[in-house]
Design a protein around this motif. Structure first.
Motif: not given
Length: 773
Positions: A14-21, A59-65, A97-102, A146-150
């Motif tokens: 996600t370095r060049h996509g979602f996280t960068g945005h 604050i720490s934001i952790i992007v689980f991809s 990010y487009k993964v299930e917490p479970s 949690h982002l699944k889609q949209g």
């Protein structure tokens, strides 16, 4: 290194996509944000500088991809973050990010694959692997996002808003440091170059406070309420972005200004833009006091001009039409505007939009060649015709005239423009017979035929002859939308459209016959085409036998059943929850059939699981399927996965000869009347796929779980019958109405949805333009 109140941790994917945005959005909102540097990621262990940055963050934001757990760096960072959370009360925001917490919690799917690999490398029972697993489980139980889609834009805004609630308000950004606003302005005024204030109220603010900031170049104010009279700004200001700017005029001495964004302001713009030789960007959207846009002849560097929602705007100065560097002009929803300009010569123009300017009836003449790639949007205007000088728009590639109900003339030269590939004229009923008028001019020169690839021509009263002319005239068509029209059959010449991939015939109530379609066609939309013949529906079912890659067909059931040649056919009463089949060795390529009964209009997606483990796709198709009651959906399962994700599905079934249970469920929870599965024989061996009736599964009919499911199905049947009675009444009312009225009734959901999407697009584009400033 510096102390940042907020830090982002992410995987490589996600370095060049979602996280960068996300990083950009946080910074734009005045939050001092840091992402771990690639230069710090050397060697096998975390370097001290990175440990210090983790400890210094608030604050720490952790992007689980998808691939987050594959990185030992990410896992080591996660362990350290949780240590700071426990010992220093550091806030932690997990983002799934487009993964299930479970999946993160229980290490399933890609997380299981990653942890299995780590166990092989470091050992199953090592302390390191144990800490990683515990850290994943602990973090996944925290409240997060949690982002699944949209839309990612809206999702990012939610995260930013949450972060802002934990950052002290009314802060000033000065050379990477955050300090209090009113108390330090005077003593720091020689150093301040940029200010961004968000949600700030100052009762004792003076009207000369900004002037004292001798080095101020950038001033951004959002949701502020500064109680002062006349606004005095420093002459050296370069960017002024002030939503709700409180004055009705702009200071004329800002000679160095480069960009204005003064949306939702009481501006009147009564004076010309003089002494603005450096100005490149202006956004005065929703300034309801503007009636006349003034002379900008001295702003020769202007590149972007945005006036969306200026509801009292009635006139533009002629100088706007002769700006040599203007690339973007957008004035949507200016409801009193009747005319733009008489003439334009804008050689750099790339985007022109007057969507929903419902009184705009004239388009200007073109003076000189305009050869830049150009997109023109005139949706829902009062345009009656386009001038013949359109021939000089050499760079035009996209033209949207949707819902221009008075439009009755299109110049034939339009279709001979060398770069013109997309035309949208849906909802223009007076254009019905226009193509026949210039049919000869379009076909006389076989070496110079139209290059049009996308044509939207819905609700235009098209007859069979019109459709025949369209298909003969545009041999390069890839996407054709002729929904809500009157023709009875599709001409045989459709087979000559060898590039055609998408055909939308929805709401064509009189349509009966469709010949065999070219093999290039992947998508066919026939919703509410209730007059289709049996031979046509049979032909559409047989499209599956062609094994077309990513095929999708929606059509009425017309009392037809899933053909016997499908490899599996199942009634809902056998399993009211899931479509099941079994696979081994390699994940099979299959087409699916869903026959829906009574239901509300809605979009349908799919969930896939293998041996009860969810297989989530990060790939977002352009849209889910729109279906309705008594319709059938035929689709290639690959539609929901990117090519790379599809390849990874093999890893779930390739181990040994063990059979894996594959389940498919409609999302949201819709239960089809019938299921069907067809295996693509050219790509899948039938030895590696099997289908069983429910009785063959290793469960007894007397087991409580089975009894419970049968009971649920019985209850469902009763509820379905009750709904059926309501549907019968509704359908009787619909059938008693005239056919045209039926069509509008059926399309209501579509039109409302399209309107919402268009308005969202309007807001998003306006916001994106501001970001670029």
């Amino acid at each position: 290194m510096f102390c940042a109140p907020l830090k982002i941790y992410r995987g490589e994917d996600t370095r060049h996509g979602f996280t960068g945005h996300l990083y950009d959005a946080l910074c734009r909102n005045g939050i001092n944000t840091f992402i771990d540097d690639e230069n710090l990621r050397t060697g096998e262990t975390i370097r001290p500088q990175l440990l210090q940055s983790i400890e210094a963050s608030k604050i720490s934001i952790i992007v689980f991809s998808t691939n987050y757990a594959a990185s030992t760096w990410c896992l080591d960072e996660l362990v350290k973050i949780l240590q700071c959370h426990r010992e220093r009360n550091q806030l932690v925001f997990p983002v799934f990010y487009k993964v299930e917490p479970s999946d993160v919690r229980h290490q399933r799917n890609t997380y299981k694959e990653a942890m299995d690999a780590h166990e092989i490398r470091f050992g199953c029972h090592t302390q390191k692997v144990k800490e990683w697993k515990e850290a994943l489980a602990e973090t996944s139980n925290m409240k997060g996002f949690h982002l699944k889609q949209g839309y990612e834009f809206k999702f990012i805004q939610e995260i930013v808003s949450k972060a802002l609630t934990h950052i002290p308000p009314r802060q000033l950004l000065i050379e990477d440091r955050m300090i209090g606003l009113q108390t330090r302005v005077v003593e720091e005024n020689k150093k301040i170059e940029g200010i961004k204030l968000v949600q700030c109220e100052e009762d004792d603010w003076t009207d000369t406070a900004f002037v004292k900031m001798k080095q101020l170049r950038i001033l951004i104010l959002r949701n502020t309420n500064l109680s002062c009279g006349t606004i005095h700004l420093p002459k050296q200001l370069r960017l002024l972005d002030w939503r709700g700017y409180p004055s009705n005029s702009i200071p004329s001495d800002l000679k160095e200004i480069v960009a204005f964004s003064l949306r939702h302001s009481p501006l009147t713009l009564e004076k010309p833009f003089q002494n603005f030789g450096h100005l490149t960007y202006m956004n005065f959207s929703h300034c309801e006091s503007i009636t006349h846009f003034p002379n900008v002849s001295e702003a020769q560097c202007l590149r972007k001009l945005i006036l969306n929602g200026c509801i009292n705007l009635v006139r533009f100065d002629e100088s706007v039409g002769f700006l040599p560097n203007l690339t973007y002009l957008r004035a949507s929803k200016c409801i009193k505007l009747t005319k733009f300009l008489s003439r334009i010569c804008l050689p750099s123009l790339e985007h022109l939009s007057f969507n929903w300017c419902r009184r705009l009836g004239l388009f200007p003449d073109i003076v000189g060649k305009m050869d830049k790639p150009l997109k023109i949007c005139l949706k829902a205007t009062a345009i009656q015709e386009l001038p013949d000088s359109f021939v000089d728009l050499v760079g035009l590639h996209y033209l949207d005239l949707t819902s221009c109900e008075k439009l009755g003339y299109l110049p034939s030269c339009l279709f001979m423009l060398p770069n013109f590939v997309t035309l949208k004229v849906g909802g223009c009923p007076q254009l019905g017979g226009s193509f026949a008028r210039f049919r000869e001019s379009l076909s006389t020169n076989a070496e110079c035929r139209p290059s049009l690839e996308t044509l939207h021509f819905s609700h235009a009263s098209l007859c069979d002859e019109d459709l025949h002319v369209i298909m003969l005239s545009f041999p390069n068509l890839e996407v054709l939308n002729v929904s809500l029209n009157n023709f009875v059959s599709i001409p045989a010449c459709v087979q000559e459209l060898s590039y055609l991939t998408s055909l939308d015939l929805s709401y064509c109530l009189n349509l009966q016959e469709i010949p065999k379609l070219p093999s290039s066609v992947r998508k066919v939309d026939l919703r509410h085409c209730d007059s289709l013949s049996a031979s046509t529906t049979s032909m559409l079912w047989s499209q599956v036998r062609e094994e077309i890659h990513k095929l999708q067909v929606v059509m009425p059931t017309s009392n037809t059943k899933i053909p016997k040649w499908w490899d599996d056919r199942t009634s809902w009463k056998h399993d009211p929850q899931d479509l099941n089949f079994w696979a081994r060795g390699k994940f099979p390529v299959v087409a699916l059939a869903f026959v829906f009964g009574e239901m509300n209009y809605q979009s349908v997606g799919l969930d896939l699981s293998i041996d009860s483990g969810d297989v989530n796709s990060t790939y977002q198709p352009s849209h889910n399927f729109r279906v309705a009651e008594n319709h059938v959906l035929l689709c290639d399962l690959r539609l929901w996965f990117s090519d790379e994700e599809w390849k990874r599905l093999d890893a779930h079934v390739e181990h040994g000869n063990k059979w894996k249970t594959v389940k498919v469920r409609c999302v949201p929870d819709i239960i089809p009347v019938h299921w069907g599965v067809y295996v693509y024989k050219e790509e899948t061996s039938m030895k590696d796929v099997q289908f069983q009736e429910w009785e063959a599964v290793n469960l007894s009919w007397t087991e409580p779980s089975v009894k419970k499911r049968l009971y649920s199905a019985e209850e469902l049947y009763i509820a379905s019958f009750s709904e059926s009675l309501k549907t019968v009444v509704k359908n009787l009312k619909r059938l008693m109405a005239p056919r045209e009225e039926q069509s509008f009734c059926l399309m209501q959901h579509d039109r409302d949805k399209d309107k919402d999407e268009a308005e969202d697009e309007d807001e998003d584009e306006e916001g994106e333009s501001d970001m670029e400033a």
